[in-house]
Design an enzyme around this catalytic site. Structure first.
Site, short mmCIF file in Angstrom:
data_model
loop_
_atom_site.label_atom_id
_atom_site.label_comp_id
_atom_site.label_asym_id
_atom_site.label_seq_id
_atom_site.Cartn_x
_atom_site.Cartn_y
_atom_site.Cartn_z
N LYS A 61 0.83 -1.21 0.00
CA LYS A 61 0.00 0.00 0.00
C LYS A 61 0.87 1.26 0.00
CE LYS A 61 -2.40 -2.70 -0.49
NZ LYS A 61 -2.56 -4.15 -0.44
N HIS A 76 -22.58 15.94 2.49
CA HIS A 76 -22.56 16.35 1.08
C HIS A 76 -21.43 17.35 0.87
CE1 HIS A 76 -24.09 17.31 -2.89
NE2 HIS A 76 -23.92 18.58 -2.60
N GLY A 98 -1.33 -16.97 -6.45
CA GLY A 98 -2.02 -17.42 -5.23
C GLY A 98 -1.04 -17.76 -4.12
P1 FAD Z 1 1.10 -14.03 8.33
O1 FAD Z 1 0.99 -12.58 8.23
O2 FAD Z 1 1.38 -14.82 7.10
O3 FAD Z 1 2.23 -14.31 9.40
C1 FAD Z 1 2.65 -15.60 9.73
C2 FAD Z 1 3.96 -15.50 10.46
O4 FAD Z 1 4.29 -16.79 10.96
C3 FAD Z 1 5.12 -15.09 9.57
O5 FAD Z 1 5.86 -14.03 10.14
C4 FAD Z 1 5.97 -16.36 9.48
O6 FAD Z 1 7.34 -16.07 9.34
C5 FAD Z 1 5.66 -17.01 10.82
N1 FAD Z 1 5.89 -18.46 10.84
C6 FAD Z 1 5.53 -19.38 9.92
N2 FAD Z 1 5.91 -20.61 10.32
C7 FAD Z 1 6.51 -20.46 11.51
C8 FAD Z 1 7.11 -21.36 12.43
N3 FAD Z 1 7.13 -22.66 12.21
N4 FAD Z 1 7.64 -20.86 13.57
C9 FAD Z 1 7.61 -19.53 13.84
N5 FAD Z 1 7.05 -18.63 13.00
C10 FAD Z 1 6.51 -19.09 11.86
N6 FAD Z 1 -4.45 -8.69 3.30
C11 FAD Z 1 -5.31 -7.69 3.57
O7 FAD Z 1 -6.22 -7.87 4.39
N7 FAD Z 1 -5.20 -6.46 2.95
C12 FAD Z 1 -4.22 -6.22 2.04
O8 FAD Z 1 -4.14 -5.12 1.50
C13 FAD Z 1 -3.30 -7.25 1.73
N8 FAD Z 1 -2.30 -7.06 0.84
C14 FAD Z 1 -1.39 -8.04 0.62
C15 FAD Z 1 -0.37 -7.81 -0.29
C16 FAD Z 1 0.58 -8.79 -0.54
C17 FAD Z 1 1.69 -8.52 -1.51
C18 FAD Z 1 0.49 -10.03 0.15
C19 FAD Z 1 1.51 -11.11 -0.08
C20 FAD Z 1 -0.54 -10.28 1.04
C21 FAD Z 1 -1.49 -9.29 1.28
N9 FAD Z 1 -2.55 -9.50 2.16
C22 FAD Z 1 -3.44 -8.49 2.41
C23 FAD Z 1 -2.75 -10.78 2.86
C24 FAD Z 1 -2.25 -10.69 4.30
O9 FAD Z 1 -0.88 -10.36 4.29
C25 FAD Z 1 -2.49 -11.99 5.02
O10 FAD Z 1 -3.84 -12.35 4.93
C26 FAD Z 1 -2.11 -11.86 6.48
O11 FAD Z 1 -0.77 -11.50 6.63
C27 FAD Z 1 -2.37 -13.19 7.21
O12 FAD Z 1 -2.03 -13.03 8.53
P2 FAD Z 1 -1.63 -14.28 9.43
O13 FAD Z 1 -1.59 -13.74 10.81
O14 FAD Z 1 -2.50 -15.43 9.14
O15 FAD Z 1 -0.15 -14.72 8.98
#
Ligand code: FAD
Length: 467
Positions: free
Chosen positions: A53, A443, A270
Site C-alpha cells: 500500500k 454532502h 495465489g
Molecule cells: P502471516 O501474516 O502470514 O504471518 C505468519 C507469520 O508466521 C510469519 O511471520 C511467518 O514467518 C511465521 N511463521 C511461519 N511458520 C513459523 C514457524 N514454524 N515458527 C515460527 N514462526 C513461523 N491482506 C489484507 O487484508 N489487505 C491487504 O491489503 C493485503 N495485501 C497483501 C499484499 C501482498 C503482496 C500479500 C503477499 C498479502 C497481502 N494481504 C493483504 C494478505 C495478508 O498479508 C495476510 O492475509 C495476512 O498477513 C495473514 O495473517 P496471518 O496472521 O495469518 O499470517
C-alpha cells in the site's frame, strides 16, 4: 537454553498472531509469541499489505499528476528516486513493526525469535534465540501462508520474482510480465506500470480478479487496459528460460507472439497455507485437502490444546479476518462464549480505482437461494465523483426482496476501501434499506452513493431518475 513454560503460545506473529497474543495478555493470560522474523508483523507488515500500500500511494500520486491535465494543471515528467522510495517504504515497515514490539513489551507478551515445530500437543521445539523447548497449556497456530510457484517451472533466477521480490523494488524493469490477474498481481503491476515499466498481465481464466463480482471489475478492467501494455485472458505460461536480454516466456492461449522476452517476471498465482513442516502430525490437528488446518467456529482444531487462525486456517486470506479470528480464539481459550459469527468479511483491491465489497454479491446470493434485488448507482450521478474527475465508479447493493435487509455492498472507485466500512456495519447490524436511506450522509461525499442506492431500492433516489 533451559526449557520454558507458558499458558498461551502464539506461533506466528502476523496480524492474526499478534492480535491474538495482545488480546490474550489483556485477558490476563501469560502469553508468549514465537516468530522466525526479528519482530512481530508477519507477512502483512513486512512483505504484504503495508509495503504494497505504501508503493501504491506513490503510484496513485504519479497517476493523479498525469491526470491533472483535466483540471488545467500540467506537471513535468516526474523524476523517480528509487532509492528514496524504497527507503520510505522500509521506514514505514520499520516504524510499524517496532511499534508492535513496544506494544508487546508493554503488555508483557514474551517474544521469541525462533522456528517452532510441534513435538506434541503440549510442547514446541524452538530453533532460534531462546529456549529450545516450550511447554504450553494452549497454542494458537498463526503461521500464515507463502506464495505459490508456477507448476512445472523450476527456474531459479533473480529476474523471476514472487510478491516479496517485487516489493523489494530493486529496479524499474523496462518490461514486466505479471503472471496471474488476482489482486496481488494487479496491485503490484500497477505500481511498476506507474513507475514506468511496460507491464503485461496474463491470466489463466476468462476475466481479471477471478471470483470478484463482474459489475465491480468492469471499470477497473477498462482502466488497467490503458495502464498496462497488454492484458491477456485465457493465457497460460508453459515455459520460462533465461536469455541474455531477460526471461523468455512461452505462452499457450490468447496471446501473440507465443514467445516473448521480459526484463522481469512476477509470479502471483495465489498463496498456500503454511501448515506443513511444523510438526502438526505430532498433534491431533487435521489438515484438509487444500492444506488448511481445519477449525470450528470457535477457531478450535481437532486437538483440544490447539487453535488455528488466519491464512493457515482458511479463506479468505485477509489480515482483518485473521485479526478477528485471533480475538475469538483467545476468548474461547479464556473460557468466554465467543464465536466467529461475522456476517461480512469485507475485501478490498487497492488498485486505481479501488474495488471493495462486503457480504453477498450476486453469485453468492443466488447460490444461497436468496430472493434479492440488485440496485446500482453510477458515480456519474455523484457530485463528489464529478468534482474529482472520477466518474467511472459505481456503488451497488443487494437487498432482500421482501424485508429490504442489506445482503451485500460493492463499490468501485477511488476510496472504495474506506467507503465499504459503512456497508460492512450495515450488514453486521442487520440494517434494512430505510436505515441507510434516512441516515444523513455528508454532502458532497462519495458516501452519499450508499444512501442513494438504498433510496433507489425504496423508490426514487434524489440524483437519478428511474421510470
Ligand atoms: P502471516 O501474516 O502470514 O504471518 C505468519 C507469520 O508466521 C510469519 O511471520 C511467518 O514467518 C511465521 N511463521 C511461519 N511458520 C513459523 C514457524 N514454524 N515458527 C515460527 N514462526 C513461523 N491482506 C489484507 O487484508 N489487505 C491487504 O491489503 C493485503 N495485501 C497483501 C499484499 C501482498 C503482496 C500479500 C503477499 C498479502 C497481502 N494481504 C493483504 C494478505 C495478508 O498479508 C495476510 O492475509 C495476512 O498477513 C495473514 O495473517 P496471518 O496472521 O495469518 O499470517
Amino acid at each position: 537454553m533451559a526449557d520454558q513454560e507458558t499458558d498461551v503460545v502464539v506461533v506466528g506473529a502476523g496480524p492474526g498472531g499478534y492480535a491474538a497474543a495482545f488480546h490474550s495478555a489483556d485477558l490476563g493470560m501469560q502469553t508468549t509469541m514465537v516468530d522466525t522474523r526479528e519482530r512481530p508483523g508477519g507477512v502483512c507488515l513486512f512483505v504484504g499489505c503495508i509495503p504494497s500500500k505504501t508503493l501504491l500511494s506513490a503510484a496513485d500520486l504519479l497517476q493523479d499528476a498525469e491526470e491533472a491535465d483535466q483540471f488545467g494543471i500540467k506537471f513535468g515528467k516526474p523524476e523517480i528516486q528509487l532509492d528514496k522510495l524504497r527507503q520510505f517504504k522500509e521506514k514505514v515497515v520499520d516504524k510499524l513493526t517496532s511499534g508492535l514490539s513496544d506494544i508487546a513489551r508493554l503488555r508483557k507478551v514474551q517474544f521469541i525469535q525462533a522456528r517452532a515445530t510441534f513435538e506434541s500437543s503440549n510442547t514446541l521445539l524452538l530453533e532460534g534465540n531462546g529456549p529450545s523447548r516450550l511447554r504450553f497449556k494452549h497454542a494458537v497456530l498463526a503461521t500464515g501462508s507463502v506464495p505459490m510457484t508456477l507448476p512445472g517451472i523450476d527456474l531459479k533466477s533473480p529476474r523471476l520474482m514472487d510478491s516479496t521480490g517485487a516489493l523489494a523494488l530493486e529496479d524499474v524493469p523496462a518490461s514486466l510480465l505479471v503472471v496471474g490477474g488476482g489482486y496481488i498481481g494487479l496491485e503490484l503491476g500497477s505500481v511498476y506500470a506507474a513507475l514506468g515499466s511496460k507491464v503485461t498481465v496474463v491470466e489463466l481464466l476468462d476475466g481479471l480478479l477471478p471470483g470478484v463480482d463482474r459489475d465491480l471489475v468492469r471499470p477497473l478492467d477498462k482502466r488497467v487496459r490503458k495502464l498496462f501494455a497488454g492484458v491477456h485472458l485465457k493465457t497460460k505460461v508453459v515455459g520460462i528460460r533465461e536469455v541474455k536480454e531477460g526471461l523468455e516466456v512461452e505462452f499457450d492461449g490468447d496471446i501473440n507472439p507465443k514467445r516473448q522476452t521480459f526484463s522481469r517476471v512476477l509470479v502471483s498465482v495465489g498463496r498456500r497455507p503454511s501448515s506443513t513442516g511444523i510438526g502438526l502430525e505430532n498433534t491431533k490437528a487435521k489438515i484438509n485437502a487444500k492444506g488448511f488446518v481445519e477449525i470450528d467456529r470457535q477457531c478450535r482444531t481437532a486437538d483440544p490444546a490447539i487453535s488455528a487462525i488466519g491464512d493457515v486456517a482458511g479463506q479468505p486470506m485477509l489480515a482483518h479476518k485473521a485479526m478477528r479470528e485471533g480475538k475469538v480464539a483467545v476468548e474461547v481459550i479464556a473460557g468466554r462464549k465467543s464465536v466467529f459469527d461475522n456476517r461480512a468479511i469485507p475485501a478490498v483491491v487497492f488498485t486505481n480505482p479501488e474495488i471493495a465489497w462486503a457480504g453477498m454479491m450476486d453469485a453468492e446470493a443466488k447460490a444461497a437461494g436468496r430472493k434479492f434485488k440488485v440496485v446500482r448507482f453510477p458515480w456519474a450521478a455523484s457530485g463528489r465523483a464529478v468534482s474529482l474527475g472520477r466518474t467511472e465508479g459505481l456503488t451497488k447493493m443487494l437487498f432482500d426482496e421482501e424485508t429490504g435487509q442489506v445482503l451485500g455492498v460493492g463499490i468501485t472507485g477511488p476510496h472504495a476501501g474506506e467507503l465499504i466500512a459503512e456497508g460492512t456495519l450495515a450488514i453486521e447490524m442487520g440494517a434494512v434499506a430505510e436505515d441507510l436511506a434516512v441516515t444523513i450522509h455528508t454532502h458532497p461525499t462519495l458516501s452519499e452513493t450508499v444512501g442513494e442506492v438504498a433510496e433507489a431500492f425504496l423508490g426514487q433516489a434524489t440524483h437519478i431518475y428511474r421510470k
